[in-house]
Write a protein that holds these residues in place. Structure first.
Motif, PDB file in Angstrom:
ATOM      1  N   GLY A 111      45.696   9.533  34.390  1.00 52.08           N
ATOM      2  CA  GLY A 111      46.558   8.370  34.192  1.00 52.08           C
ATOM      3  C   GLY A 111      47.804   8.806  33.460  1.00 52.08           C
ATOM      4  N   VAL A 114      47.505  13.781  35.413  1.00 52.04           N
ATOM      5  CA  VAL A 114      46.421  13.780  36.402  1.00 52.04           C
ATOM      6  C   VAL A 114      45.285  14.709  36.001  1.00 52.04           C
ATOM      7  CG1 VAL A 114      47.873  13.083  38.340  1.00 52.04           C
ATOM      8  CG2 VAL A 114      47.606  15.526  37.823  1.00 52.04           C
ATOM      9  N   LEU A 141      52.064   6.132  31.713  1.00 53.43           N
ATOM     10  CA  LEU A 141      51.667   6.692  33.007  1.00 53.43           C
ATOM     11  C   LEU A 141      52.733   7.670  33.500  1.00 53.43           C
ATOM     12  CD1 LEU A 141      50.313   3.437  34.711  1.00 53.43           C
ATOM     13  CD2 LEU A 141      49.095   5.093  33.279  1.00 53.43           C
ATOM     14  N   GLU A 143      52.165  10.616  35.085  1.00 51.92           N
ATOM     15  CA  GLU A 143      51.824  11.238  36.367  1.00 51.92           C
ATOM     16  C   GLU A 143      50.894  10.375  37.213  1.00 51.92           C
ATOM     17  OE1 GLU A 143      51.905  15.786  34.536  1.00 51.92           O
ATOM     18  OE2 GLU A 143      50.109  15.065  35.539  1.00 51.92           O
ATOM     19  N   GLY A 144      49.958   9.709  36.574  1.00 54.54           N
ATOM     20  CA  GLY A 144      48.965   8.955  37.315  1.00 54.54           C
ATOM     21  C   GLY A 144      49.408   7.540  37.616  1.00 54.54           C
ATOM     22  N   THR A 145      48.516   6.801  38.219  1.00 58.86           N
ATOM     23  CA  THR A 145      48.769   5.418  38.605  1.00 58.86           C
ATOM     24  C   THR A 145      48.056   4.458  37.653  1.00 58.86           C
ATOM     25  OG1 THR A 145      46.816   5.293  40.034  1.00 58.86           O
ATOM     26  CG2 THR A 145      48.867   6.148  41.022  1.00 58.86           C
ATOM     27  N   ALA A 146      48.446   3.193  37.739  1.00 63.53           N
ATOM     28  CA  ALA A 146      47.765   2.172  36.938  1.00 63.53           C
ATOM     29  C   ALA A 146      46.284   2.112  37.296  1.00 63.53           C
ATOM     30  CB  ALA A 146      48.430   0.819  37.147  1.00 63.53           C
ATOM     31  N   ALA A 147      45.974   2.256  38.589  1.00 62.17           N
ATOM     32  CA  ALA A 147      44.572   2.212  39.005  1.00 62.17           C
ATOM     33  C   ALA A 147      43.782   3.370  38.399  1.00 62.17           C
ATOM     34  CB  ALA A 147      44.476   2.245  40.531  1.00 62.17           C
ATOM     35  N   GLN A 148      44.379   4.561  38.362  1.00 67.00           N
ATOM     36  CA  GLN A 148      43.697   5.699  37.748  1.00 67.00           C
ATOM     37  C   GLN A 148      43.449   5.462  36.267  1.00 67.00           C
ATOM     38  OE1 GLN A 148      46.525   8.752  39.083  1.00 67.00           O
ATOM     39  NE2 GLN A 148      44.826   9.813  40.078  1.00 67.00           N
ATOM     40  N   ALA A 235      48.085  -3.405  34.852  1.00 68.34           N
ATOM     41  CA  ALA A 235      49.364  -2.867  35.317  1.00 68.34           C
ATOM     42  C   ALA A 235      50.537  -3.656  34.723  1.00 68.34           C
ATOM     43  CB  ALA A 235      49.415  -2.886  36.840  1.00 68.34           C
TER      44      ALA A 235
END
Length: 246
Positions: A111, A114, A141, A143-148, A235
């Motif tokens: 998140g 990665v 965040l 590098e990663g996404t909100a979902a991660q 998010a």
């Protein structure tokens, strides 16, 4: 016996942690050599290993100096080895390693980056989360996404509530102000902010139960708008924190 944790302030707002148990001493993250080596000298001088959570300079830049002074091994996420100092042990997310006399789980927490990992000492009820789950917050965040990140926080939130969360920075002033802006009626949050501001307690560590009660990112389901999923609420909150200037 449970491991003993020594919290060390480094740089302007970083935390490093020395952990002693089972005849070993390990360091979690290496932001600045001076304070870490000084504290290490005060507790015997031996350092067996450095456990790295992620590749950002403010968590790894002191590794060469500390290794030169102590001969400690360097352990980190093998999947991110190309961005870490040379590793003596390349860890795999999900594996269990013997550290300080107990079986420590390497938890995948992408998140913020990665390749970010956390270290869970279940027998000692400790988890070292660096810039994933933070005191009253979570990492940006990069590098990663909100979902991660939401998956990572959910994985950490599933640990026992009495687990002591040792995070990577003292961002309590900014994190607390943002948390209060989105959760103004939270009495536990106000009490925690007041205690930290008054010097009655440190920013970190705190129990996971306390984080669940005061951290807006863990409270995303409770702070969700009507018909908003927990992920969507997270998010929105994370984006709100990015632009917050309170």
């Amino acid at each position: 016996m449970p491991a003993t944790v020594h919290t060390i302030r480094c740089l302007s707002d970083n935390y490093a942690y020395l952990v002693q148990g089972g005849g070993q001493t390990v360091l979690v993250d290496a932001p600045e050599a001076g304070p870490i080596l000084a504290h290490l000298d005060g507790i015997g001088g031996r350092l067996d290993a450095i456990l790295l959570t992620h590749h950002h300079d403010d968590h790894i830049q002191a590794v060469p100096e500390i290794v030169a002074a102590t001969g400690a091994q360097v352990w980190g996420n093998g999947a991110d080895a190309h961005r870490l100092p040379p590793l003596d042990r390349a860890l795999v997310a999900g594996e269990t390693a013997l550290v300080c006399g107990e079986n420590v789980t390497v938890i995948d927490v992408p998140g913020h980056t990665v390749g970010h990992v956390a270290f869970h000492f279940p027998a000692s009820r400790l988890v070292f989360t660096a810039d994933s789950l933070m005191a009253m917050g979570c990492g940006r965040l990069f590098e990663g996404t909100a979902a991660q990140m939401w998956d990572s926080l959910s994985r950490l939130a599933a640990l026992p509530d009495d687990t002591l969360v040792c995070s990577g920075h003292d961002y309590c002033r900014g994190n607390g102000a943002f948390a209060l802006s989105v959760d103004p009626d939270n009495a536990a949050l106000r009490a925690r902010i007041d205690a930290v501001a008054a010097g009655r307690r440190p920013c970190s560590p705190a129990t996971l139960g306390e984080e669940k009660a005061t951290n807006p990112f863990l409270r995303a389901p409770e702070l969700a708008r009507p018909d908003e999923s927990a992920l969507s609420a997270f998010a929105r909150l994370r984006a709100g924190k990015d632009g917050f200037r309170g």
